[in-house]
Design an enzyme around this catalytic site. Structure first.
Site, PDB file in Angstrom:
ATOM      1  N   HIS A  36       2.021   4.599  -2.814  1.00 32.31           N
ATOM      2  CA  HIS A  36       2.017   6.042  -2.837  1.00 32.31           C
ATOM      3  C   HIS A  36       3.626   6.569  -3.067  1.00 32.31           C
ATOM      4  O   HIS A  36       3.690   7.441  -3.789  1.00 32.31           O
ATOM      5  CB  HIS A  36       1.897   6.479  -1.366  1.00 32.31           C
TER       6      HIS A  36
ATOM      7  N   HIS B 112       0.852  -1.087  -0.091  1.00 33.29           N
ATOM      8  CA  HIS B 112      -0.021  -0.043   0.031  1.00 33.29           C
ATOM      9  C   HIS B 112       1.011   1.241   0.040  1.00 33.29           C
ATOM     10  O   HIS B 112       0.695   2.122  -0.730  1.00 33.29           O
ATOM     11  CB  HIS B 112      -0.891  -0.085   1.093  1.00 33.29           C
ATOM     12  N   GLU B 113       1.814   1.171   0.822  1.00 32.04           N
ATOM     13  CA  GLU B 113       2.773   2.425   1.182  1.00 32.04           C
ATOM     14  C   GLU B 113       3.366   2.679  -0.089  1.00 32.04           C
ATOM     15  O   GLU B 113       3.786   3.723  -0.568  1.00 32.04           O
ATOM     16  CB  GLU B 113       3.433   2.500   2.229  1.00 32.04           C
TER      17      GLU B 113
END
Length: 387
Positions: free
Chosen positions: A36, A32-33
């Site tokens: 980003h 997820h990170e």
């Protein structure tokens, strides 16, 4: 002695549960990170920190571009902090922005246009969905799927199926217009539709027959709480010919994986809808302890295969939850950016601050409630084992 044996057994499985939990959460959070982070780098935004976990740093290093990569003491999430962010929630640091040199503003997250900021924020949930699709596609391609055709062997007396007119040997073709390929496909729809009329199309003696059935509501207790599910009251065919093994080409495996991922999204949204209408029990909501128990159980029952499957399911859940339009979550940021795009200017600093505080309160209350549920379930399970 039985009680001491229970404690000993619980202690012995605690390490396995903890490791499984850390593996599941770390993989899902990292992907997820990294979504980003990767899109942020593509957009030319500076990254000051990439953290798995919160709190005190345990291990860390700084790369050539000045990003601090670290693992922190509280493994309940993670964050990417961009240049210009005040905190892990990407709240703009207005004081820093006011003092920021013009040259540095080009790599500052808050100074990017709305499209870039939205792309960076959306990349996290999208990365979670991609991970899930990759896992499911891998299973489909390398292992295939063993399934039961949706043919009915028997109809239980007094059941919703009997009232609707189902008969043995009926082959279920569609449910509410959705194509049914396996018995499990039908079960997934029925289990999440208790008390709601469903339109079925079945093949009977070469003829298409339309039926309408309302699954009965059945409440079952599991180690993770009470579950309210819909029950039609039919049994799958026991004929060996009804068992099929599906194999996939690479593209077919991906298509099937996309369908599985979308099915999980639909089921989650349907559960939330039913929860809001009071048709589901809040007892089913779980937090970190519930995830840990599920991780340990998955590895204990099915080994690495089940644990990787759980990573896929969790990745879909985390991706979807983060898209909810709640300030503090990715969806909340996207909501603010949508408003900014329509208005031509961002919301005031005060309005955003109020929004983030409300979002924090909502997330905190949900986490506390889910953790309380976890503790109740854990205590009930422990006492049951000791009795």
């Amino acid at each position: 002695m039985d009680f001491l044996a229970t404690i000993s057994g619980a202690t012995g499985s605690l390490f396995l549960t903890l490791i499984s939990f850390l593996v599941v959460l770390t993989v899902v959070v990292f992907i997820h990170e990294f979504g980003h982070f990767w899109v942020g780098r593509l957009c030319g935004v500076g990254v000051t920190a990439f953290s798995i976990g919160f709190g005190r740093e345990l291990i860390g290093w700084t790369d050539k571009k000045g990003t601090r990569w670290k693992i922190c003491a509280i493994p309940l999430g993670g964050y990417v902090k961009f240049v210009g962010d005040l905190n892990a929630a990407s709240v703009p640091d207005q004081d820093e922005l006011d003092r920021m040199p013009l040259a540095e503003r080009s790599i500052s997250f808050p100074h990017q246009n709305v499209a870039k900021r939205a792309a960076i924020v959306a990349a996290g949930p999208i990365a979670n969905f991609i991970l899930a699709i990759a896992i499911f596609a891998g299973f489909n391609y390398f292992s295939g799927r063993q399934v039961l055709e949706p043919r009915i062997e028997a109809v239980q007396p007094g059941s919703a199926a009997e009232k609707a007119g189902f008969q043995p040997k009926d082959l279920i073709l569609t449910v509410d217009g959705r194509q049914i390929q396996t018995f499990a496909d039908m079960q997934l729809i029925v289990s999440s539709s208790a008390g709601e009329p469903l339109d079925f199309t079945v093949e009977r003696n070469g003829q298409m027959v339309a039926l309408t059935a309302t699954p009965n509501l059945v409440e079952r207790t599991s180690p993770f709480g009470k579950q309210r599910i819909g029950l039609l009251g039919v049994e799958a065919s026991r004929d060996p010919a009804a068992i099929k093994r599906l194999t996939y080409s690479p593209w077919g495996a991906v298509k099937a994986a996309v369908g599985e991922t979308w099915s999980l999204v639909e089921r989650t949204l349907n559960f939330i809808r039913r929860l809001a209408m009071g048709w589901e029990s809040t007892d089913q909501l779980s937090g970190p302890i519930g995830i840990a128990r599920a991780s340990g159980t998955a590895f204990d029952v099915g080994g690495v295969y089940s644990l990787v499957s759980l990573i896929g399911f969790m990745s879909v859940s985390i991706g979807l939850i983060n898209l909810f339009p709640i300030p503090l979550l990715d969806g909340g940021h996207l909501l603010f950016y949508a408003i900014e795009a329509v208005r031509g200017r961002p919301l005031s600093e005060k309005a955003q601050e109020i929004g983030f505080r409300i979002g924090f309160a909502l997330v905190a209350m949900l986490m506390l409630f889910a953790t309380w549920n976890d503790l109740v379930h854990l205590g009930t399970s422990f006492l049951a084992r000791g009795s």
